[in-house]
Each structure stands twice: as C-alpha cells, then as structure tokens.
Design a protein around this motif. Structure first.
Motif, PDB file in Angstrom:
ATOM      1  N   LEU A   1      28.912  13.207   8.472  1.00 14.01           N
ATOM      2  CA  LEU A   1      29.756  14.216   7.817  1.00 14.01           C
ATOM      3  C   LEU A   1      31.200  14.074   8.275  1.00 14.01           C
ATOM      4  N   ARG A   2      31.368  13.790   9.573  1.00 17.01           N
ATOM      5  CA  ARG A   2      32.728  13.662  10.109  1.00 17.01           C
ATOM      6  C   ARG A   2      33.377  12.347   9.710  1.00 17.01           C
ATOM      7  N   SER A   3      32.571  11.296   9.570  1.00 20.90           N
ATOM      8  CA  SER A   3      33.136   9.975   9.270  1.00 20.90           C
ATOM      9  C   SER A   3      33.139   9.655   7.784  1.00 20.90           C
ATOM     10  N   GLY A   4      32.401  10.457   6.991  1.00 21.47           N
ATOM     11  CA  GLY A   4      32.340  10.202   5.558  1.00 21.47           C
ATOM     12  C   GLY A   4      31.435   9.046   5.202  1.00 21.47           C
ATOM     13  N   GLY A   5      30.317   8.883   5.946  1.00 22.23           N
ATOM     14  CA  GLY A   5      29.420   7.755   5.721  1.00 22.23           C
ATOM     15  C   GLY A   5      28.052   8.178   5.225  1.00 22.23           C
ATOM     16  N   LEU A   6      27.085   7.273   5.409  1.00 18.72           N
ATOM     17  CA  LEU A   6      25.693   7.496   5.023  1.00 18.72           C
ATOM     18  C   LEU A   6      24.824   7.330   6.259  1.00 18.72           C
ATOM     19  N   LYS A   7      23.629   7.919   6.223  1.00 18.29           N
ATOM     20  CA  LYS A   7      22.743   7.782   7.375  1.00 18.29           C
ATOM     21  C   LYS A   7      21.289   7.810   6.944  1.00 18.29           C
ATOM     22  N   SER A   8      20.433   7.218   7.801  1.00 18.34           N
ATOM     23  CA  SER A   8      18.992   7.267   7.621  1.00 18.34           C
ATOM     24  C   SER A   8      18.363   7.135   9.002  1.00 18.34           C
ATOM     25  N   ILE A   9      17.210   7.768   9.188  1.00 17.16           N
ATOM     26  CA  ILE A   9      16.469   7.624  10.443  1.00 17.16           C
ATOM     27  C   ILE A   9      15.270   6.730  10.165  1.00 17.16           C
ATOM     28  N   GLN A  10      15.185   5.610  10.875  1.00 19.19           N
ATOM     29  CA  GLN A  10      14.139   4.615  10.657  1.00 19.19           C
ATOM     30  C   GLN A  10      13.463   4.279  11.984  1.00 19.19           C
ATOM     31  N   ALA A  11      12.183   4.678  12.107  1.00 22.99           N
ATOM     32  CA  ALA A  11      11.380   4.307  13.285  1.00 22.99           C
ATOM     33  C   ALA A  11      12.090   4.631  14.597  1.00 22.99           C
TER      34      ALA A  11
ATOM     35  N   GLY B   1      14.271  15.008  15.812  1.00 21.02           N
ATOM     36  CA  GLY B   1      15.047  16.127  15.290  1.00 21.02           C
ATOM     37  C   GLY B   1      16.488  16.103  15.746  1.00 21.02           C
ATOM     38  N   ARG B   2      16.717  15.892  17.037  1.00 21.65           N
ATOM     39  CA  ARG B   2      18.080  15.899  17.563  1.00 21.65           C
ATOM     40  C   ARG B   2      18.841  14.665  17.093  1.00 21.65           C
ATOM     41  N   LEU B   3      18.135  13.547  16.943  1.00 21.77           N
ATOM     42  CA  LEU B   3      18.777  12.338  16.407  1.00 21.77           C
ATOM     43  C   LEU B   3      19.235  12.584  14.974  1.00 21.77           C
ATOM     44  N   GLN B   4      18.416  13.282  14.197  1.00 20.70           N
ATOM     45  CA  GLN B   4      18.763  13.611  12.809  1.00 20.70           C
ATOM     46  C   GLN B   4      20.003  14.505  12.763  1.00 20.70           C
ATOM     47  N   ILE B   5      20.040  15.510  13.625  1.00 17.86           N
ATOM     48  CA  ILE B   5      21.188  16.418  13.666  1.00 17.86           C
ATOM     49  C   ILE B   5      22.452  15.659  14.031  1.00 17.86           C
ATOM     50  N   TRP B   6      22.375  14.821  15.064  1.00 16.76           N
ATOM     51  CA  TRP B   6      23.570  14.087  15.473  1.00 16.76           C
ATOM     52  C   TRP B   6      24.029  13.146  14.361  1.00 16.76           C
TER      53      TRP B   6
ATOM     54  N   ILE C   1      17.924  25.897  14.248  1.00 17.15           N
ATOM     55  CA  ILE C   1      16.631  26.174  13.623  1.00 17.15           C
ATOM     56  C   ILE C   1      15.789  24.920  13.793  1.00 17.15           C
ATOM     57  N   ILE C   2      14.743  25.030  14.589  1.00 18.09           N
ATOM     58  CA  ILE C   2      13.963  23.872  15.008  1.00 18.09           C
ATOM     59  C   ILE C   2      12.504  24.074  14.640  1.00 18.09           C
ATOM     60  N   ALA C   3      11.904  23.056  14.038  1.00 17.67           N
ATOM     61  CA  ALA C   3      10.472  23.081  13.739  1.00 17.67           C
ATOM     62  C   ALA C   3       9.830  21.908  14.463  1.00 17.67           C
ATOM     63  N   GLY C   4       9.053  22.214  15.507  1.00 19.31           N
ATOM     64  CA  GLY C   4       8.492  21.148  16.337  1.00 19.31           C
ATOM     65  C   GLY C   4       9.611  20.422  17.046  1.00 19.31           C
ATOM     66  N   ASP C   5       9.758  19.131  16.755  1.00 13.58           N
ATOM     67  CA  ASP C   5      10.824  18.329  17.363  1.00 13.58           C
ATOM     68  C   ASP C   5      11.965  18.079  16.385  1.00 13.58           C
ATOM     69  N   GLU C   6      11.872  18.682  15.202  1.00 13.17           N
ATOM     70  CA  GLU C   6      12.857  18.406  14.150  1.00 13.17           C
ATOM     71  C   GLU C   6      13.882  19.530  14.048  1.00 13.17           C
ATOM     72  N   GLY C   7      15.142  19.171  14.169  1.00 13.13           N
ATOM     73  CA  GLY C   7      16.207  20.136  13.923  1.00 13.13           C
ATOM     74  C   GLY C   7      16.424  20.234  12.421  1.00 13.13           C
ATOM     75  N   VAL C   8      15.868  21.258  11.781  1.00  9.15           N
ATOM     76  CA  VAL C   8      15.843  21.300  10.321  1.00  9.15           C
ATOM     77  C   VAL C   8      17.084  21.937   9.709  1.00  9.15           C
ATOM     78  N   ALA C   9      17.754  22.814  10.473  1.00  7.64           N
ATOM     79  CA  ALA C   9      18.910  23.513   9.906  1.00  7.64           C
ATOM     80  C   ALA C   9      19.658  24.217  11.027  1.00  7.64           C
ATOM     81  N   THR C  10      20.752  24.862  10.667  1.00  8.66           N
ATOM     82  CA  THR C  10      21.544  25.650  11.615  1.00  8.66           C
ATOM     83  C   THR C  10      21.892  26.984  10.971  1.00  8.66           C
ATOM     84  N   MET C  11      21.885  28.019  11.777  1.00  4.38           N
ATOM     85  CA  MET C  11      22.215  29.360  11.300  1.00  4.38           C
ATOM     86  C   MET C  11      23.533  29.806  11.934  1.00  4.38           C
TER      87      MET C  11
END
Length: 395
Positions: free
Chosen positions: A199-209, A188-193, A92-102
C-alpha cells in the motif's frame, strides 16, 4: 476482590451475549454499530489491502497510507494501540491470520475498557470470516493479477495490466520482484506487513508457502531487497532472507522476475546466509549459473561494466591491466613487466578500478567474478578472430 469477581462475571456475560449474536447473525455491520454505541463514538473496520469493510456512520474516504500505518502498529503490538489522533487501532485476528483492523474513536471523555475492545475484535473476526466465505463463493470480484501469474492461470498481458492498474500499479513502468522468507512462519502477520508495504509502495503482493512475493515499482533491486529485509525483520522480530530480481517491465516479465527472485533466495539459503538480502545480479558467477538461459551479457556488465565504459571513453587500458594483474598472481610489479609500463602506472590504474568497482573487487568472491568476466571477454575475442580467418585466407 468481590467487586473484581462481579466485573469478571459481567464481562463474561457480555462476551457470551456478543458471541451468540454473531453466531446467530454473522453481520459485521451489526458488530460495528454495537461497538460504536458502546463507546459513544465512531468505528471503522478495514481489510489488509485498505478496503473499508464496515463503518458505523458514513464510509470515509480511504486514506490508505495512514490506515496501513495504523494496521502495522496494531498487528505489531498484537493488542489495541492508541494513535496520535486519539483513535484506537485494534487488530482483528482469526487464529494466526491478521484478517482486518478496527479503528475506534471514542466519544469525548469516554474511558474504553480494553477487555471490551478485545471482545468486539473477536466478534468482528467471526463475522468477517463468515461473510468473506459467502462473498468469495458468490461474487465475481477481480482476482489479484500476481496471484494469477503465480498460479499459472491463463490471462492476456492486457488483462493483467488492466487488473494491476486497478490495484494501483503500472506494469509498463520499471519494477522489482522480491521474495522474502521469514525464519519463523507467521502467515497472518506476514500478510499484514506485506499489505502495508505494498500500500505504501504502490505495488502488488502475494503470500506463497510462507514467503511474501512483492512487486515493487523502482529500478534498484538491491536497495529494495535490503529495505524489505530490514522492515520485515523489525516487524516480525525474526530474521528474514530476501532475494530480488529486476528491474523489469511489462506484464510478461512478472513470472520470469518471480522465478529469478526465487532462485536468488534459494541460492542465499543454500549458501547458509540466512538473514541476508541480495539481488540476482549480486550473486555474480552463481547468478550466471542459475540463469535460464545463462545471461552472460548481464553478468559481464554487472561485474566490470564501469571499467569497460571507462576504457571506451578514455582508452585507459584498465581491462588490459586487470588481466595482467591476475596473470601475474596479483603482483603490480610483475604485471608492469608484462605491460611494459612502470609499476606506479599499474598502481594508479588499479586505484582507478577501485574507484569504479568499489573496494570489494579484490575480495575472494568478487575477484573470481572479475576474473571470469575477463576470461569471457578474452574467449569472445579469440572466437571472433577464429571466425575471420577463413575469409582472410580465401582473400
């Protein structure tokens, strides 16, 4: 040809009807239920962090690892992907952002038209974005602790630790901070990855610039940097440059860890090494210059620590031999003269150094680091002698 035109008109009419419904009532649950009815099966929509947003029936227990893998497959392909368990994963993609998965599981014998899947994905994207805007404005949902740290928002260590635990990470255990920048921007794809990886490693994430900031449980910054680079480059199909720092522990180490990893990334890019992954400690002398304040102890340990420990345990004179070797312009024979030993003895000691430091210690970049570490130790020894002399004289 006429049949094809009729089919195209039907799809267009259906798409118009679906979009009109969503614009009139942006309800993700309604879109999901309508799709489930269309495929005579089950439909599930979930966010990049694995949280279930809507389900056609009872909400299943979240299986975050499997969901992350499915999301990664769908968003890598950029289209519906059939999974091993007969489900379909739809990005589920809005513009360049991967917002969700169905995830869609059609009823037995149902043939699913991919055009219909695409339409429902578009409708779900519109409904999701509208609902997300309303939710963000009206709810007091916990912010991501990493987001607060990077934004310099005031928060106590206890509060950061609590919110990190809610996200599945224990900041009191050792962790590595990674900053990864792909060569081409794809938010969007960077956010998804990044969501899938954490989720797999049990860590935290943020997208910055345009860069992914990751906090990953573990103790090996170099290996983590290499893993991130390899996975991200494979997923995006472009080079990724990665800097890492750590291991560190405790909520208070998040910001310094991020700053060191960012400086590491900046140094790699400044050196023209795009596509490389390295930890701060691997920068050697450059890392010492970039430290604030300079971390001399860490530099010496990372450069010749194994040699110093070996000497301490066996009195093997490896440090002394290394110093003589460099002072003799890397001539084992002249080094032997300085040490009053046989050249074969110097040769055996240098072989032991290679065993301890690896074969790269005589390469130009690492050799400079080794010589600098030896000089630091020598200067320290001279300074200690100088501070003792007044006392000795007074006696």
């Amino acid at each position: 040809m006429e049949a094809g035109l009729r089919r195209s008109r039907r799809l267009n009419d259906y798409h118009t009807e679906l979009v009109d419904q969503v614009l009139a009532e942006p309800d993700l649950d309604a879109v999901v239920k309508r799709m489930a009815y269309k495929i005579h099966g089950d439909v599930l929509v979930y966010a990049p962090d694995g949280a279930v947003l809507s389900a056609s029936g009872e909400r299943p227990a979240e299986q975050k690892t499997a969901m992350a893998s499915a999301a990664l497959a769908a968003h890598t392909a950029g289209k519906p992907v059939r999974l091993a368990d007969a489900q379909l994963a739809i990005p589920i993609i809005a513009g360049d952002e991967g917002v969700a998965t169905m995830l869609a599981r059609p009823g037995d014998g149902e043939e699913i038209d991919h055009e219909h899947l695409r339409m429902f994905a578009q409708a779900a994207a519109v409904a999701f974005l509208v609902q997300r805007g309303i939710t963000d404005a009206t709810t007091g949902k916990d912010r991501d602790p990493l987001e607060d740290v990077l934004a310099r928002r005031p928060a106590s260590a206890a509060e950061l630790a609590r919110r990190a635990r809610r996200a599945g990470m224990n900041l009191c255990e050792p962790y590595v901070v990674v900053v990864a920048r792909p060569a081409e921007k794809s938010q969007g794809r960077l956010q998804i990855w990044a969501s899938s990886f954490t989720l797999r490693s049990g860590g935290l994430k943020s997208i910055q610039a345009g860069a992914a900031v990751l906090v990953v449980p573990g103790t090996d910054a170099s290996a983590t940097a290499q893993l991130v680079r390899n996975e991200l480059a494979s997923f995006l199909g472009t080079e990724a440059t990665v800097g890492a720092a750590g291991p560190v522990s405790g909520p208070g180490a998040l910001l310094p860890g991020y700053q060191r990893a960012s400086r590491c990334l900046d140094a790699i890019l400044a050196l023209g090494d795009m596509g490389k992954a390295a930890s701060f400690d691997e920068l050697g002398f450059l890392g010492l210059l970039l430290s604030d304040p300079p971390d001399i102890e860490n530099f010496v340990e990372n450069t010749i620590g194994p040699v110093l420990r070996y000497d301490g345990e066996r009195n093997a004179h490896l440090k002394e031999t290394l110093a003589a070797y460099f002072e003799a312009d890397r001539s084992p024979t002249r080094a032997a003269d300085r040490l009053y030993v046989h050249p074969n003895t110097v040769g055996r000691r240098l072989e032991r150094v290679t065993d301890l430091l690896g074969t790269g210690w005589q390469k130009p970049e690492q050799m400079v680091d080794v010589q600098l570490a030896l000089r630091i130790l020598r200067i320290r020894a001279l300074m200690k002698q100088a501070t003792r002399r007044p006392a000795d004289y007074n006696e």
